[in-house]
Write a protein that holds these residues in place. Structure first.
Motif, mmCIF file in Angstrom:
data_model
loop_
_atom_site.group_PDB
_atom_site.id
_atom_site.type_symbol
_atom_site.label_atom_id
_atom_site.label_comp_id
_atom_site.label_asym_id
_atom_site.label_seq_id
_atom_site.Cartn_x
_atom_site.Cartn_y
_atom_site.Cartn_z
ATOM 1 N N PHE A 1 81.489 -20.649 53.248
ATOM 2 C CA PHE A 1 80.726 -19.852 54.199
ATOM 3 C C PHE A 1 81.662 -18.944 54.994
ATOM 4 N N LYS B 1 72.442 -21.710 45.976
ATOM 5 C CA LYS B 1 71.407 -21.147 46.850
ATOM 6 C C LYS B 1 71.852 -21.171 48.308
ATOM 7 N N GLU B 2 72.626 -22.187 48.667
ATOM 8 C CA GLU B 2 73.111 -22.276 50.045
ATOM 9 C C GLU B 2 73.999 -21.079 50.387
ATOM 10 N N ASN B 3 74.807 -20.634 49.431
ATOM 11 C CA ASN B 3 75.660 -19.474 49.666
ATOM 12 C C ASN B 3 74.832 -18.194 49.799
ATOM 13 N N ASN C 1 71.680 -18.011 50.732
ATOM 14 C CA ASN C 1 70.953 -18.095 52.004
ATOM 15 C C ASN C 1 71.864 -17.801 53.187
ATOM 16 N N PHE C 2 73.107 -18.308 53.152
ATOM 17 C CA PHE C 2 74.050 -18.015 54.226
ATOM 18 C C PHE C 2 74.357 -16.522 54.273
#
Length: 96
Positions: free
Chosen positions: A33, A68-70, A72-73
């Protein structure tokens, strides 16, 4: 994503809008992140004042398998930064 936004701005920014240049694999897919945040801020700092406009985006398609977390971030952090007046000092903090 290998072209430098400042070079593009100087050579073509008065003729056409420029966009990019968050590295889709090295940063968005494989990065932390913190690395994604640095890439976003660096791109904005380089492109924001392009005469014909600038669009923040990845330097190419988002690679299959990108967490997906990347993604979304990336989207959340981009909205946070771009939803308020740009603070150049805050954006450049911690960048080379």
């Amino acid at each position: 994503n290998v072209d430098d936004l400042e070079d593009l701005k100087r050579s073509m920014g008065d003729k056409i809008g420029i966009m990019g240049n968050v590295p889709p694999v090295e940063v968005l897919m494989l990065g932390s992140f913190e690395e994604i945040d640095r890439a976003i801020r660096s791109c904005i700092l380089k492109g924001w004042d392009s005469p014909m406009g600038y669009t923040l985006c990845t330097g190419c398609d988002i690679a299959p398998g990108t967490p997906k977390e990347n993604i979304n971030f990336y989207l959340k952090r981009s909205r946070e930064i771009l939803s308020q007046p740009l603070d150049m000092e805050a954006l450049s903090k911690g960048l080379p």
